[in-house]
Design a protein around this motif. Structure first.
Motif, PDB file in Angstrom:
ATOM      1  N   PRO A 154     -10.833  11.065  -0.989  1.00 36.11           N
ATOM      2  CA  PRO A 154     -12.166  11.512  -0.364  1.00 36.11           C
ATOM      3  C   PRO A 154     -13.154  10.569   0.376  1.00 36.11           C
ATOM      4  CG  PRO A 154     -12.556  10.888  -2.719  1.00 36.11           C
ATOM      5  CD  PRO A 154     -11.155  10.677  -2.192  1.00 36.11           C
ATOM      6  N   LEU A 155     -12.566   9.973   1.349  1.00 33.37           N
ATOM      7  CA  LEU A 155     -13.155   8.856   2.099  1.00 33.37           C
ATOM      8  C   LEU A 155     -13.110   8.785   3.712  1.00 33.37           C
ATOM      9  CD1 LEU A 155     -12.004   5.714  -0.077  1.00 33.37           C
ATOM     10  CD2 LEU A 155     -14.250   7.036  -0.337  1.00 33.37           C
ATOM     11  N   VAL A 159     -13.479   2.926   6.703  1.00 31.16           N
ATOM     12  CA  VAL A 159     -14.665   2.308   5.845  1.00 31.16           C
ATOM     13  C   VAL A 159     -14.655   1.161   5.229  1.00 31.16           C
ATOM     14  CG1 VAL A 159     -15.764   4.617   6.181  1.00 31.16           C
ATOM     15  CG2 VAL A 159     -14.357   4.249   4.196  1.00 31.16           C
ATOM     16  N   ALA A 160     -13.346   0.972   4.764  1.00 33.17           N
ATOM     17  CA  ALA A 160     -13.250  -0.123   3.637  1.00 33.17           C
ATOM     18  C   ALA A 160     -12.813  -1.533   4.377  1.00 33.17           C
ATOM     19  CB  ALA A 160     -12.138   0.071   2.797  1.00 33.17           C
ATOM     20  N   ASP A 161     -13.575  -2.629   3.907  1.00 31.85           N
ATOM     21  CA  ASP A 161     -13.111  -4.116   4.342  1.00 31.85           C
ATOM     22  C   ASP A 161     -12.085  -4.397   3.481  1.00 31.85           C
ATOM     23  OD1 ASP A 161     -15.053  -4.585   6.283  1.00 31.85           O
ATOM     24  OD2 ASP A 161     -16.308  -4.028   4.792  1.00 31.85           O
ATOM     25  N   VAL A 162     -11.603  -4.037   2.435  1.00 30.56           N
ATOM     26  CA  VAL A 162     -10.779  -4.573   1.446  1.00 30.56           C
ATOM     27  C   VAL A 162     -10.329  -3.251   0.287  1.00 30.56           C
ATOM     28  CG1 VAL A 162     -10.448  -5.730  -0.805  1.00 30.56           C
ATOM     29  CG2 VAL A 162     -11.745  -6.966   0.845  1.00 30.56           C
ATOM     30  N   VAL A 163      -9.073  -3.032   0.370  1.00 35.05           N
ATOM     31  CA  VAL A 163      -8.781  -1.964  -0.589  1.00 35.05           C
ATOM     32  C   VAL A 163      -7.959  -2.807  -1.710  1.00 35.05           C
ATOM     33  CG1 VAL A 163      -7.048  -0.131  -1.097  1.00 35.05           C
ATOM     34  CG2 VAL A 163      -8.284  -0.051   0.869  1.00 35.05           C
ATOM     35  N   LEU A 164      -8.379  -2.760  -3.008  1.00 35.52           N
ATOM     36  CA  LEU A 164      -8.058  -3.625  -4.167  1.00 35.52           C
ATOM     37  C   LEU A 164      -7.008  -2.506  -4.892  1.00 35.52           C
ATOM     38  CD1 LEU A 164      -8.200  -6.254  -5.619  1.00 35.52           C
ATOM     39  CD2 LEU A 164     -10.215  -5.126  -7.025  1.00 35.52           C
ATOM     40  N   ASN A 165      -5.834  -3.107  -5.279  1.00 38.04           N
ATOM     41  CA  ASN A 165      -4.962  -2.215  -6.064  1.00 38.04           C
ATOM     42  C   ASN A 165      -4.023  -3.151  -7.212  1.00 38.04           C
ATOM     43  OD1 ASN A 165      -1.512  -1.313  -5.926  1.00 38.04           O
ATOM     44  ND2 ASN A 165      -3.167   0.621  -6.356  1.00 38.04           N
ATOM     45  N   HIS A 176      -4.186   2.634   4.210  1.00 37.61           N
ATOM     46  CA  HIS A 176      -4.083   2.150   5.934  1.00 37.61           C
ATOM     47  C   HIS A 176      -5.271   3.116   6.418  1.00 37.61           C
ATOM     48  CE1 HIS A 176      -2.804   2.016   9.791  1.00 37.61           C
ATOM     49  NE2 HIS A 176      -2.244   0.894   9.696  1.00 37.61           N
ATOM     50  N   ARG A 177      -5.046   4.388   6.041  1.00 39.81           N
ATOM     51  CA  ARG A 177      -6.308   5.215   6.713  1.00 39.81           C
ATOM     52  C   ARG A 177      -7.599   4.707   6.331  1.00 39.81           C
ATOM     53  NH1 ARG A 177      -9.665   9.109   5.848  1.00 39.81           N
ATOM     54  NH2 ARG A 177      -8.924   9.370   3.326  1.00 39.81           N
ATOM     55  N   VAL A 178      -7.831   4.323   5.369  1.00 44.06           N
ATOM     56  CA  VAL A 178      -9.390   4.168   4.970  1.00 44.06           C
ATOM     57  C   VAL A 178      -9.671   2.526   5.293  1.00 44.06           C
ATOM     58  CG1 VAL A 178      -9.331   5.763   3.209  1.00 44.06           C
ATOM     59  CG2 VAL A 178      -8.848   3.241   2.543  1.00 44.06           C
ATOM     60  N   LEU A 276       2.144 -11.346  -9.214  1.00 45.40           N
ATOM     61  CA  LEU A 276       2.033 -11.795  -7.942  1.00 45.40           C
ATOM     62  C   LEU A 276       0.925 -10.829  -7.355  1.00 45.40           C
ATOM     63  CD1 LEU A 276       6.043 -11.206  -6.890  1.00 45.40           C
ATOM     64  CD2 LEU A 276       4.630 -13.468  -7.208  1.00 45.40           C
ATOM     65  N   ALA A 277       0.158 -11.674  -6.292  1.00 46.68           N
ATOM     66  CA  ALA A 277      -0.980 -11.201  -5.793  1.00 46.68           C
ATOM     67  C   ALA A 277      -0.692 -11.251  -4.208  1.00 46.68           C
ATOM     68  CB  ALA A 277      -2.434 -11.783  -6.059  1.00 46.68           C
ATOM     69  N   THR A 278      -0.715 -10.271  -3.358  1.00 45.34           N
ATOM     70  CA  THR A 278      -0.282 -10.469  -2.038  1.00 45.34           C
ATOM     71  C   THR A 278      -1.438  -9.712  -1.028  1.00 45.34           C
ATOM     72  OG1 THR A 278       2.081 -10.296  -2.400  1.00 45.34           O
ATOM     73  CG2 THR A 278       1.390  -9.805  -0.131  1.00 45.34           C
ATOM     74  N   VAL A 279      -1.901 -10.328  -0.057  1.00 46.88           N
ATOM     75  CA  VAL A 279      -2.797  -9.889   1.005  1.00 46.88           C
ATOM     76  C   VAL A 279      -1.919  -9.316   2.113  1.00 46.88           C
ATOM     77  CG1 VAL A 279      -4.699 -10.428   2.437  1.00 46.88           C
ATOM     78  CG2 VAL A 279      -4.400 -11.729   0.263  1.00 46.88           C
ATOM     79  N   TYR A 280      -2.342  -8.006   2.506  1.00 47.83           N
ATOM     80  CA  TYR A 280      -1.621  -7.473   3.607  1.00 47.83           C
ATOM     81  C   TYR A 280      -2.678  -7.145   4.739  1.00 47.83           C
ATOM     82  CZ  TYR A 280       2.403  -6.413   0.404  1.00 47.83           C
ATOM     83  OH  TYR A 280       3.185  -6.481  -0.662  1.00 47.83           O
ATOM     84  N   ARG A 281      -2.079  -7.220   5.895  1.00 50.10           N
ATOM     85  CA  ARG A 281      -3.007  -6.886   7.093  1.00 50.10           C
ATOM     86  C   ARG A 281      -2.411  -5.566   7.295  1.00 50.10           C
ATOM     87  NH1 ARG A 281      -2.332 -12.528   8.794  1.00 50.10           N
ATOM     88  NH2 ARG A 281      -0.346 -11.883   9.842  1.00 50.10           N
ATOM     89  N   PRO A 282      -3.172  -4.705   8.032  1.00 50.51           N
ATOM     90  CA  PRO A 282      -2.886  -3.494   8.598  1.00 50.51           C
ATOM     91  C   PRO A 282      -2.104  -3.411   9.780  1.00 50.51           C
ATOM     92  CG  PRO A 282      -5.245  -3.055   8.076  1.00 50.51           C
ATOM     93  CD  PRO A 282      -4.613  -4.786   7.954  1.00 50.51           C
TER      94      PRO A 282
END
Length: 283
Positions: A154-155, A159-165, A176-178, A276-282
């Protein structure tokens, strides 16, 4: 008596869109959020917004799991995991970022990120009402919303700079969309060595599927490219109550009986924590 709008939720209103008609605007109205068409969503007295419509997901953590998680996380045993997520976020974006934590649980990891980004705002999504009660209080700049990760969020777009999971289910297309094109996805997940001592003592405990890492990269690949991965591995010493809380807060709680635990006597006094902590670029 209408519930007042929590300040953190007010800060996040521009991110939200009506989950029923998909219009972007949700505005406070007498203890609820309402879109221009008239769809209305309650603000719980505990401070989170209930945007989830229709059949509620059944996989959310129950009260006992949330209480056990709160007790375990308060020991600091998972603090290094929280720290790496916060550092990776702070390295990737400005301090004025918008951070969306998908599967936020009690808000422990989102609060860690916001502590590292003094100007940032946070929004946590989760299905568990019990967890959302804690998430809505986890940080003064963190709002909480009831939502199912497997549905379209519901976003609004971008709008997000970071999505944390962190230790949570994933929805790559919605991540990817948000996200903004310059945003980053941070995924933290266990390795096969995570809590290995626990699994060895409790045959019914949930173990890590060896193919899980491969599936992760396969599902994310159409939407994201990895920018870097860090491994966090250490040994955590546990008291008897700590060990019981650790079992009770995980999915293993649904498969292990109290008799299996034998008052904690079968549980290890030290476990391997390995993620493991991974940073992903769109893309």
């Amino acid at each position: 008596m209408p519930v007042s709008l929590p300040p953190a939720l007010e800060l996040s209103l521009d991110l939200l869109r009506c989950p029923t008609c998909r219009t972007r605007h949700l505005r406070p109205d007498r203890g609820a959020l309402r879109c221009p068409v008239g769809h209305t969503f309650d603000i719980a007295r505990h401070g989170y917004a209930g945007l989830l419509t229709g059949t509620r997901a059944t996989s959310g953590d129950d009260a006992a799991m949330v209480q056990a998680r709160d007790r375990f996380l308060s020991t600091g045993a998972y603090a290094p995991i929280r720290q790496v997520g916060a550092r990776l976020a702070a390295d990737a974006v400005s301090e004025w970022a918008t951070v969306v934590d998908v599967g936020c649980g009690t808000g422990y990891y989102l609060a860690g990120v916001l502590d590292q980004l003094p100007g940032a705002r946070g929004l946590g999504l989760d299905t568990s009402v019990r967890a959302l009660r804690a998430a809505a209080r986890a940080h003064d700049r963190a709002a909480a919303v009831a939502w199912d990760v497997f549905r379209s969020f519901p976003l609004a777009d971008g709008v997000a700079d970071v999505v944390l999971n962190v230790f949570a289910p994933r929805n790559p297309a919605e991540f990817h969309r948000v996200l903004r094109p310059t945003g980053r996805l941070i995924v933290v997940r266990p390795t096969g060595r995570h809590l290995a001592e626990l699994c060895g003592r409790l045959p019914a405990a949930v173990t890590i599927d060896p193919a899980k890492e491969q599936r992760l990269h396969r599902t994310l690949h159409p939407f994201f490219e990895a920018a870097g991965t860090e491994e966090v591995e250490y040994h955590a010493t546990l008291t008897g109550p700590d060990a019981l809380n650790l079992v009770a807060m995980t999915p293993s709680a649904r498969h292990v009986s109290r008799a299996d635990l034998n008052g904690g006597g079968l549980l290890p006094d030290q476990v391997t924590v390995s993620v493991l902590a991974t940073v992903y670029r769109p893309r």
